[in-house]
Design an enzyme around this catalytic site. Structure first.
Site, PDB file in Angstrom:
ATOM      1  N   CYS A 102       4.342  -2.822  -4.785  1.00  0.00           N
ATOM      2  CA  CYS A 102       3.803  -1.740  -5.609  1.00  0.00           C
ATOM      3  C   CYS A 102       2.813  -0.895  -4.811  1.00  0.00           C
ATOM      4  O   CYS A 102       2.819   0.337  -4.900  1.00  0.00           O
ATOM      5  CB  CYS A 102       3.141  -2.335  -6.839  1.00  0.00           C
ATOM      6  SG  CYS A 102       2.402  -1.107  -7.894  1.00  0.00           S
ATOM      7  N   CYS A 199       1.727  -6.789 -11.181  1.00  0.00           N
ATOM      8  CA  CYS A 199       1.241  -5.428 -11.008  1.00  0.00           C
ATOM      9  C   CYS A 199       1.872  -4.484 -12.035  1.00  0.00           C
ATOM     10  O   CYS A 199       3.080  -4.361 -12.086  1.00  0.00           O
ATOM     11  CB  CYS A 199       1.661  -5.038  -9.588  1.00  0.00           C
ATOM     12  SG  CYS A 199       1.415  -3.388  -9.113  1.00  0.00           S
TER      13      CYS A 199
END
Length: 368
Positions: A102, A199
């Site tokens: 991410c 995330c």
């Protein structure tokens, strides 16, 4: 005529670290604006409420600080460049780290490009606990000052050019100081607990979540001696060194030592377990890493002495790295290490400096 202040776009998550980062940058004389990224399309009420609350908190902080908050939707980029890869790795029996992906694909690529091109930013800033230092015209990534919170492990894929365009204000502080600043300013995020979980997907029951996308494939649990002692619900739910959630007790010989996952036989869908967290089958003398990213973006050749972390918050392990080819290295530890997990990242350090890292392709088991 004085130069106009540099413009910084702060990634506002609705948490305390990004909130304080925005204030610190204001104090340093930057022109500060916030950006809230929506990276996941929620499909149930609870998730939707969490995301809405985070946005409301980010907006409240920006209002308090007198800065503009932009929003952007990167859900398509997240799905294509992070989530699909995450599922592929799990399908292959490996244990990926979505936070690292991410950061690579969203926060320091999509966000960085959007901030520069659409919002005219000179820099972006995040609430990560890392520091940067510029040496001989190249930006280096350093551990955060707070050893308990250092997040350089998650940012090793960044190159010096991305780091040069990024500011990390809380990296120079310890977490209690950050909370104190937020309290003194009366920010709504001052006492908000740190987010955990995947995330952007937030805190939820991981097994239920993964089960939505990957069908469970039950199989046998077998001991290192070949005895079948139970059934697992899917290899993807287990990681090396795992102790909880195996659903097996002691054994016929009466040993009550807890069971640990020591290996996965992906081909036969078998989970292999042993008793004791220092069982030789759990130990590795080294690893092979691939998909390498070096912060200085220079190819690595030859041999290097440094330290490595094979998971977040692990104590640094002294090691020797040997280049195998352009994109693979062999890492030999000074002492055997438990639970080295393919799919996770090995991240290398020289003192305070994060050199880079790669994905663990295979572990080099301790042969007894």
């Amino acid at each position: 005529m004085s130069e106009s202040p540099k413009k910084v776009i702060v990634g506002m998550s609705g948490g305390v670290d990004s909130s304080v980062s925005a204030w610190l940058l204001q104090q340093q004389g930057y022109q500060v604006e916030g950006l809230f990224m929506k990276n996941w399309e929620e499909d149930d009420g609870e998730e939707y409420c969490t995301a809405a609350a985070d946005l409301a908190d980010a907006q409240a902080v920006c209002d308090k600080l007198g800065i503009e908050l932009h929003t952007v939707n990167f859900a398509a980029e997240y799905w294509d460049n992070v989530f699909e890869l995450f599922l592929e790795e799990y399908k292959a029996g490996r244990t990926p780290n979505p936070d690292i992906l991410c950061n690579k694909e969203i926060k320091f690529k999509a966000f960085l490009e959007f901030a520069a091109e659409d919002l005219g930013a000179d820099y972006i800033a995040t609430g990560h606990y890392v520091r940067r230092a510029d040496v001989n015209g190249k930006s280096r990534l350093l551990r955060g000052l707070d050893g308990n919170k250092d997040q350089s492990y998650f940012l090793y894929t960044l190159g010096h050019e991305q780091i040069a365009q990024s500011l990390f204000p809380v990296g120079e502080l310890e977490k209690p100081q950050v909370r104190k600043i937020a309290e003194d300013l009366g920010l709504v995020t001052a006492k908000k607990k740190d987010s955990t979980g995947i995330c952007f997907i937030g805190e939820r029951k991981f097994r239920d979540f993964l089960g939505r996308y990957l069908p469970a494939q039950p199989g046998k649990i077998i001991t290192v001696d070949g005895d079948e002692i139970g059934e697992h619900q899917g290899l993807m739910y287990h990681t090396l060194g795992q102790r909880k959630g195996l659903g097996i007790g002691g054994t016929k010989d009466g040993s009550e030592d807890p069971w640990y996952v020591v290996d996965k036989d992906v081909e036969n869908n078998v989970l292999i377990v042993a008793q004791g967290h220092e069982h030789p089958r759990l130990m590795s003398v080294g690893l092979i890493a691939q998909q390498l990213h070096w912060v200085d973006r220079e190819p690595f050749t030859g041999t290097l002495r440094c330290t490595v972390k094979t998971r977040y918050r692990q104590t640094d392990i002294p090691c020797t790295i040997n280049a195998l080819n352009d994109d693979r290295i062999e890492v030999i530890f000074d002492e055997p290490v438990a639970a080295v997990t393919p799919g996770q990242s090995a991240v290398f350090y020289s003192g305070e400096v994060c050199l880079g890292g790669g994905i663990i392709e295979q572990r080099l088991p301790l042969t007894v």
